[in-house]
Design a protein around this motif. Structure first.
Motif, PDB file in Angstrom:
ATOM      1  N   VAL A   1       3.056   7.956  -3.702  1.00 30.84           N
ATOM      2  CA  VAL A   1       2.556   7.201  -4.857  1.00 30.84           C
ATOM      3  C   VAL A   1       1.986   5.853  -4.418  1.00 30.84           C
ATOM      4  CG1 VAL A   1       3.179   6.118  -7.051  1.00 30.84           C
ATOM      5  CG2 VAL A   1       4.180   8.322  -6.418  1.00 30.84           C
ATOM      6  N   TYR A   2       2.749   5.134  -3.581  1.00 32.27           N
ATOM      7  CA  TYR A   2       2.303   3.825  -3.111  1.00 32.27           C
ATOM      8  C   TYR A   2       1.014   3.935  -2.300  1.00 32.27           C
ATOM      9  CZ  TYR A   2       6.956   2.136  -4.443  1.00 32.27           C
ATOM     10  OH  TYR A   2       8.090   1.805  -5.139  1.00 32.27           O
TER      11      TYR A   2
ATOM     12  N   SER B   1      -2.009   4.966  -4.794  1.00 28.83           N
ATOM     13  CA  SER B   1      -2.370   3.938  -5.772  1.00 28.83           C
ATOM     14  C   SER B   1      -3.001   2.721  -5.097  1.00 28.83           C
ATOM     15  CB  SER B   1      -1.144   3.511  -6.582  1.00 28.83           C
ATOM     16  OG  SER B   1      -0.111   3.036  -5.732  1.00 28.83           O
ATOM     17  N   SER B   2      -2.414   2.265  -4.001  1.00 29.62           N
ATOM     18  CA  SER B   2      -2.977   1.098  -3.309  1.00 29.62           C
ATOM     19  C   SER B   2      -4.342   1.426  -2.714  1.00 29.62           C
ATOM     20  CB  SER B   2      -2.020   0.616  -2.214  1.00 29.62           C
ATOM     21  OG  SER B   2      -1.740   1.650  -1.291  1.00 29.62           O
TER      22      SER B   2
ATOM     23  N   LEU C   1      -3.980   9.207 -10.019  1.00 20.79           N
ATOM     24  CA  LEU C   1      -4.824   8.017  -9.900  1.00 20.79           C
ATOM     25  C   LEU C   1      -6.132   8.290  -9.160  1.00 20.79           C
ATOM     26  CD1 LEU C   1      -2.367   5.025  -9.372  1.00 20.79           C
ATOM     27  CD2 LEU C   1      -4.058   5.322 -11.190  1.00 20.79           C
TER      28      LEU C   1
ATOM     29  N   ALA D   1       0.846  10.665  -7.446  1.00 22.66           N
ATOM     30  CA  ALA D   1      -0.021  10.135  -6.397  1.00 22.66           C
ATOM     31  C   ALA D   1      -1.443  10.661  -6.533  1.00 22.66           C
ATOM     32  CB  ALA D   1       0.539  10.494  -5.022  1.00 22.66           C
TER      33      ALA D   1
END
Length: 426
Positions: free
Chosen positions: A148-149, A152-153, A22, A19
């Motif tokens: 992570v989601y 990244s988003s 990025l 996470a």
């Protein structure tokens, strides 16, 4: 227990590391798309959200890990959701009525971020509730994926909107989109509504648990509000006294150093809370797991912190652009406090586990006053950003050392009879 603990920590750490990769990779691009002033707007937005976060659920989410019965934990989750809706509704009215006043307080021209505050506040409350229910159910893989989601988003949305010249709105919207993706993953296969229905969670039970754990809104809500305000003092006061650009430089330090470390610390803290809570309920002490966690926290950041202390300013200029070297100099002043924060924050769960929130409250009141004093003295007496940050770093250092000493004392435990009484009560 030792192998299980290590596996759980590694699960969360893997998600946290991915996470953070990025944002760190994208950060040099973002600093060349967005200005320090625009990062300062994002810093103010996140600071206000952070200060209001303890209020949004009245801190009842912290109690979700404590009940022996699953039904009571679900009732606490339902309670936090209801409180979240009420608080967010009130926040929306305040924003609509006092928008211009809020803009004047922070001496900013761009006020679009204020309209997005209620949305971010509501999503933050949901994330906290879902995080603690997932923690209780030991769904550490979902906790890891959610990080992570979210990360990244967030960065890809910020990158896209930055290229399209959305300015500070793009930074704030990226943050909100990341929150939405995190919630979707935390709720995946949880079937929380179905569980609440099956367990017949009614108003009577919700009222019962609200009274049983009323020490959390009484003490934890105030305590954590002061803690959040103290932590966000730099963003709030730097913007007011020295301008949004100065807050932007500081926010880059937070974005690239403090936040990644805090997420790693939170991953360890989530596992520590889950396991230490069980041990404390059963044995009345958790000294062993506390000591192991303390040692791990003390060792992890040593090498990167040494590198940053020696070459931090040059590295910031090389990676993020020459105009961001100032952020590297700010980071160097704050490194000792950041190191102590990394160690103490996960272990401060002991105040919740041992139900000693009042002690935490006293510490936070003192830190709250001293933090404000640090920036008032730095501005009005020395008229120096650097001196303000040095004073603030000293205040935080004293706070975190106190946390470590007191939390270790709490981990050593209480008498067996008292444990039995508390277990019977819960």
């Amino acid at each position: 227990m030792k192998h299980k603990l290590r596996r759980q920590i590694l699960t969360l750490l893997q998600g946290t590391v991915v996470a953070q990769l990025l944002p760190i990779i994208i950060a040099p691009i973002l600093t060349r798309i967005y200005t320090p002033e625009q990062f300062g707007i994002l810093a103010i937005y996140m600071a206000v959200i952070s200060v209001l976060t303890p209020i949004v659920n009245a801190r009842y989410e912290l109690a979700i890990s404590l009940p022996k019965q699953e039904r009571n934990a679900l009732a606490l989750f339902a309670l936090t959701t209801k409180i979240n809706l009420v608080v967010t509704g009130i926040a929306t009215l305040i924003v609509l009525i006092f928008k211009n006043n809020i803009i004047q307080i922070f001496s900013l021209e761009d006020g679009v971020w204020i309209l997005l505050l209620p949305i971010g506040l509501f999503l933050t409350g949901l994330i906290n509730s879902f995080t603690y229910i997932n923690n209780r159910m030991e769904r550490f893989n979902y906790l890891a994926k959610s990080k992570v989601y979210q990360a990244s988003s967030m960065v890809f949305m910020q990158l896209g909107l930055g290229i399209l010249k959305f300015g500070s709105f793009g930074l704030v919207m990226g943050y909100i989109v990341g929150q939405c993706l995190s919630i979707l993953n935390l709720n995946r296969k949880l079937s929380i509504k179905q569980k609440i229905t099956e367990e017949k969670i009614d108003k009577e039970l919700i009222l019962k648990v609200s009274k049983e754990y009323n020490e959390f809104p009484k003490y934890a809500m105030i305590t954590h509000s002061m803690e959040s305000f103290s932590a966000q003092t730099p963003n709030l006061f730097l913007t007011k006294f020295f301008g949004a650009a100065t807050a932007g430089y500081y926010s880059l330090t937070n974005r690239t150093i403090s936040m990644p470390l805090s997420l790693v610390g939170k991953a360890i803290g989530d596992v520590f809370l889950s396991n230490a809570s069980k041990l404390y309920r059963e044995r009345g002490e958790c000294k062993g797991i506390y000591t192991k966690t303390l040692k791990a926290l003390a060792v992890i950041p040593i090498i990167p912190f040494t590198i940053l202390f020696i070459w931090g300013e040059e590295l910031f200029g090389l990676v993020f652009g020459q105009e961001w070297e100032v952020a590297g100099s700010y980071m160097r002043l704050l490194l000792p406090a950041i190191y102590l924060q990394f160690i103490s924050s996960p272990l401060s769960h002991m105040f919740i586990i041992a139900k000693k929130i009042k002690i935490d409250l006293v510490i936070q009141i003192v830190v709250f006053i001293l933090s404000i004093g640090a920036f008032l003295i730095g501005n009005f007496y020395f008229k120096s950003v650097e001196f303000s940050l040095v004073l603030f770093s000293i205040v935080l250092g004293i706070k975190y050392i106190s946390f470590i000493i007191i939390s270790y004392s709490l981990a050593k435990g209480v008498s067996r009879s008292r444990v039995d009484e508390e277990n019977d009560y819960n």
